[in-house]
Motif scaffolding. Structure first.
Motif, PDB file in Angstrom:
ATOM      1  N   PHE A  33       2.652  -4.486 -10.889  1.00 43.13           N
ATOM      2  CA  PHE A  33       1.845  -4.955  -9.725  1.00 43.13           C
ATOM      3  C   PHE A  33       2.779  -4.738  -8.664  1.00 43.13           C
ATOM      4  CE2 PHE A  33       0.533  -7.660 -12.696  1.00 43.13           C
ATOM      5  CZ  PHE A  33      -1.249  -7.914 -12.317  1.00 43.13           C
ATOM      6  N   THR A  34       2.417  -3.769  -7.295  1.00 42.86           N
ATOM      7  CA  THR A  34       3.230  -3.478  -6.404  1.00 42.86           C
ATOM      8  C   THR A  34       4.246  -4.367  -5.884  1.00 42.86           C
ATOM      9  OG1 THR A  34       1.288  -3.902  -5.081  1.00 42.86           O
ATOM     10  CG2 THR A  34       1.837  -1.286  -5.659  1.00 42.86           C
ATOM     11  N   ILE A  35       3.774  -6.008  -5.846  1.00 38.06           N
ATOM     12  CA  ILE A  35       4.493  -6.933  -5.206  1.00 38.06           C
ATOM     13  C   ILE A  35       5.915  -7.306  -6.332  1.00 38.06           C
ATOM     14  CG2 ILE A  35       3.267  -8.059  -6.466  1.00 38.06           C
ATOM     15  CD1 ILE A  35       5.455  -9.502  -3.587  1.00 38.06           C
ATOM     16  N   ALA A  36       5.767  -6.651  -8.283  1.00 37.28           N
ATOM     17  CA  ALA A  36       6.752  -6.374  -8.484  1.00 37.28           C
ATOM     18  C   ALA A  36       7.839  -5.304  -7.946  1.00 37.28           C
ATOM     19  CB  ALA A  36       5.979  -6.415  -9.909  1.00 37.28           C
ATOM     20  N   GLU A  37       7.852  -4.219  -7.862  1.00 33.83           N
ATOM     21  CA  GLU A  37       8.685  -3.165  -7.329  1.00 33.83           C
ATOM     22  C   GLU A  37       8.963  -3.937  -6.131  1.00 33.83           C
ATOM     23  OE1 GLU A  37       8.899   1.286  -5.525  1.00 33.83           O
ATOM     24  OE2 GLU A  37       7.377   0.946  -7.624  1.00 33.83           O
ATOM     25  N   ALA A  52       0.777  -1.105   0.199  1.00 32.56           N
ATOM     26  CA  ALA A  52       0.502  -0.150   0.105  1.00 32.56           C
ATOM     27  C   ALA A  52       0.699   2.052  -0.270  1.00 32.56           C
ATOM     28  CB  ALA A  52      -1.178   0.298   1.174  1.00 32.56           C
ATOM     29  N   MET A  53       1.408   0.880   0.356  1.00 34.72           N
ATOM     30  CA  MET A  53       3.450   2.148   0.635  1.00 34.72           C
ATOM     31  C   MET A  53       3.156   2.408  -0.932  1.00 34.72           C
ATOM     32  SD  MET A  53       4.333   2.027   4.225  1.00 34.72           S
ATOM     33  CE  MET A  53       5.747   3.270   4.687  1.00 34.72           C
ATOM     34  N   ILE A  54       3.748   2.068  -0.810  1.00 35.33           N
ATOM     35  CA  ILE A  54       4.281   1.893  -2.384  1.00 35.33           C
ATOM     36  C   ILE A  54       3.055   2.745  -3.543  1.00 35.33           C
ATOM     37  CG2 ILE A  54       4.740   0.469  -4.932  1.00 35.33           C
ATOM     38  CD1 ILE A  54       6.477  -1.876  -2.920  1.00 35.33           C
ATOM     39  N   ALA A  55       1.864   2.069  -3.469  1.00 34.62           N
ATOM     40  CA  ALA A  55       0.947   2.381  -4.644  1.00 34.62           C
ATOM     41  C   ALA A  55       0.842   3.395  -4.245  1.00 34.62           C
ATOM     42  CB  ALA A  55      -0.180   1.425  -4.367  1.00 34.62           C
ATOM     43  N   ALA A  56       0.450   4.325  -2.939  1.00 35.74           N
ATOM     44  CA  ALA A  56       0.547   5.820  -2.263  1.00 35.74           C
ATOM     45  C   ALA A  56       1.464   6.133  -3.333  1.00 35.74           C
ATOM     46  CB  ALA A  56       0.257   5.355  -0.554  1.00 35.74           C
ATOM     47  N   LYS A  57       3.221   6.211  -2.922  1.00 35.55           N
ATOM     48  CA  LYS A  57       4.183   6.210  -3.571  1.00 35.55           C
ATOM     49  C   LYS A  57       4.291   6.851  -4.499  1.00 35.55           C
ATOM     50  CE  LYS A  57       7.784   3.895  -4.181  1.00 35.55           C
ATOM     51  NZ  LYS A  57       8.251   4.382  -5.557  1.00 35.55           N
ATOM     52  N   ASN A  58       3.465   5.779  -5.383  1.00 34.70           N
ATOM     53  CA  ASN A  58       3.763   6.400  -7.241  1.00 34.70           C
ATOM     54  C   ASN A  58       2.209   7.364  -7.240  1.00 34.70           C
ATOM     55  OD1 ASN A  58       6.010   4.679  -6.948  1.00 34.70           O
ATOM     56  ND2 ASN A  58       4.932   2.745  -7.959  1.00 34.70           N
ATOM     57  N   HIS A  59       1.855   7.004  -6.832  1.00 36.78           N
ATOM     58  CA  HIS A  59       0.238   7.796  -7.182  1.00 36.78           C
ATOM     59  C   HIS A  59       0.492   9.011  -6.675  1.00 36.78           C
ATOM     60  CE1 HIS A  59      -2.526   5.480  -8.763  1.00 36.78           C
ATOM     61  NE2 HIS A  59      -2.847   4.616  -7.899  1.00 36.78           N
ATOM     62  N   ARG A  60       1.587   9.366  -5.888  1.00 36.31           N
ATOM     63  CA  ARG A  60       2.042  10.575  -4.984  1.00 36.31           C
ATOM     64  C   ARG A  60       2.485  11.229  -6.054  1.00 36.31           C
ATOM     65  NH1 ARG A  60       2.314   8.916  -0.668  1.00 36.31           N
ATOM     66  NH2 ARG A  60       3.821   8.772  -0.654  1.00 36.31           N
ATOM     67  N   ILE A  76      10.860   0.979   1.385  1.00 32.66           N
ATOM     68  CA  ILE A  76       9.899   1.772   1.447  1.00 32.66           C
ATOM     69  C   ILE A  76       9.082   2.302   2.983  1.00 32.66           C
ATOM     70  CG2 ILE A  76       7.905  -0.097   1.340  1.00 32.66           C
ATOM     71  CD1 ILE A  76       6.632   3.016  -1.016  1.00 32.66           C
ATOM     72  N   LYS A  77       9.271   1.072   3.588  1.00 35.08           N
ATOM     73  CA  LYS A  77       8.659   1.846   4.995  1.00 35.08           C
ATOM     74  C   LYS A  77      10.180   2.754   6.184  1.00 35.08           C
ATOM     75  CE  LYS A  77       6.198  -1.824   6.444  1.00 35.08           C
ATOM     76  NZ  LYS A  77       5.971  -3.342   7.720  1.00 35.08           N
ATOM     77  N   GLU A  78      11.251   2.502   5.431  1.00 34.10           N
ATOM     78  CA  GLU A  78      12.035   3.519   5.287  1.00 34.10           C
ATOM     79  C   GLU A  78      12.081   5.272   4.463  1.00 34.10           C
ATOM     80  OE1 GLU A  78      15.824   1.699   7.066  1.00 34.10           O
ATOM     81  OE2 GLU A  78      14.476  -0.218   8.477  1.00 34.10           O
TER      82      GLU A  78
END
Length: 388
Positions: free
Chosen positions: A288-292, A165-173, A311-313
């Motif tokens: 897909f976010t799992i790919a990133e 979800a953090m990856i998805a949010a980052k990329n949409h931002r 991503i978390k850091e």
């Protein structure tokens, strides 16, 4: 370094009802030549990346580039395909032609029109990029393939729903400031994390926000040998490239390791005389976010099983240690298959020339690009550096 990008063009990605495969090709071909400051008569060869796979009734599309200008007539034109890495396959074919001294200037175009295809057929077409003999019955089509990968990753390394979800949010931002992106909306972590009517489960643990968008679009670059490039308006050189093709069946490899991706990154960095830490940013294949997440591990940013840490850091945020997908990636930008790899090269060249606008990474000098076909089957890496 044997060649450089000297011009480019890029359409917006999305549902482009008024366009066709032909009109998209013609548009970017002419705009890329104009951006490079050359004419069609200056081009020695044409390479088109177009997956098709049933999306377009018109096949045999290499010659559609000739519709852009009568001066293209009789020039060599070839279409290449390597699933979702089709665009980078076209780029590397152009580079090989220049390296062989069969051309000084090559026009590379990537295109796809997907949204005119009915939903069930889209899934069927995309699944052709898997090993149908063993994977053709996977529920959910190609999303189902990556749903299985995500479920297996969670089983081995723990539930990573927060990280995805953090990856998805980052990329949409990041995509908000990309004028070419299909979805320019900051969805936020909470929306991406929660299963809802607007964000349902698609396959395995993957929700809609974990999946890239079905898109129409095109992109083009003009390649020139270094001697020619240095006489032109701008030159973004290929410091190195690599291509590693892996087995098609998932059953023949440990799919959680993306070994072909790791091999391509290792080869490209070695040929460039660089380490990952030398790069200013990376555009990577987040179909897909799992790919990133797994690509963080394969590129060597974190050890195996620790992708979530990056991503978390905050390492892969735009202002982090290694910004990943400052363009918004496939997740926000969209994924017109044949255009994606060329788009990655256009947006990276824009970054290195300081022309990326709101998605600009300050002071960017070295770019890394990873474009993937299938489930880590076709793996392409480019390292770019501006030389003029």
């Amino acid at each position: 370094m044997t060649a450089a990008i000297v011009g480019w063009a890029h359409t917006p990605f999305g549902k482009l009802d008024s366009e066709s495969v032909e009109s998209l090709i013609v548009r970017v071909a002419n705009e890329a030549l104009a951006h490079a400051g050359i004419g069609a008569d200056d081009v020695d060869e044409i390479v088109l990346g177009h997956f098709n796979g049933g999306f377009s009734q018109q096949d045999f599309t290499a010659s559609l580039v000739l519709q852009a200008d009568p001066a293209f007539r009789f020039k060599p034109a070839t279409r290449v395909e390597n699933a979702c890495a089709t665009g980078s396959a076209a780029v590397q074919q152009g580079l090989k032609t220049i390296a062989a001294r069969d051309a000084r200037v090559v026009l590379v175009v990537g295109v796809e029109q997907m949204t005119t295809t009915p939903g069930p057929e889209i899934g069927k077409n995309l699944l052709k990029a898997s090993y149908l003999k063993e994977e053709g019955d996977i529920t959910g089509g190609f999303a189902g393939v990556f749903g299985k990968i995500a479920a297996a990753y969670f089983q081995r390394h723990g539930d990573q729903s927060d990280a995805l979800a953090m990856i998805a949010a980052k990329n949409h931002r990041n995509g908000v400031d990309n004028p070419y992106a299909q979805m320019r909306k900051d969805l936020g972590f909470d929306f991406c994390r929660a299963e809802s009517e607007k964000n349902p489960i698609v396959a395995g643990p993957l929700k809609r926000t974990d999946c890239s968008l079905v898109s129409d679009g095109a992109a083009a670059i003009v390649l020139a040998d270094i001697e020619t490039a240095l006489k032109m308006r701008r030159a973004v050189a290929f410091r190195s490239t690599a291509h590693a093709q892996d087995f098609l069946p998932l059953s023949r490899r440990d799919i959680l390791k993306f070994e072909g991706c790791a091999k391509a990154w290792a080869d490209a960095l070695d040929r460039a005389g660089l380490t990952l830490d030398d790069l200013s940013f990376v555009e990577t294949h987040d179909c897909f976010t799992i790919a990133e997440l797994i690509e963080y591990e394969a590129m060597g940013l974190v050890p195996e099983g620790e992708g979530a840490r990056a991503i978390k850091e905050g390492w892969t945020e735009k202002g982090g240690r290694l910004p990943v997908n400052p363009s918004g990636g496939l997740k926000a930008k969209g994924h017109p298959i044949g255009a994606t790899g060329v788009s990655m090269h256009v947006l990276s060249a824009m970054q290195l020339c300081g022309e990326a606008g709101g998605i600009q990474v300050p002071g960017a000098t070295l770019a890394g690009i990873f474009n993937m076909g299938g489930a880590a089957v076709a793996n392409y890496v480019s390292v770019l550096e501006r030389i003029k």
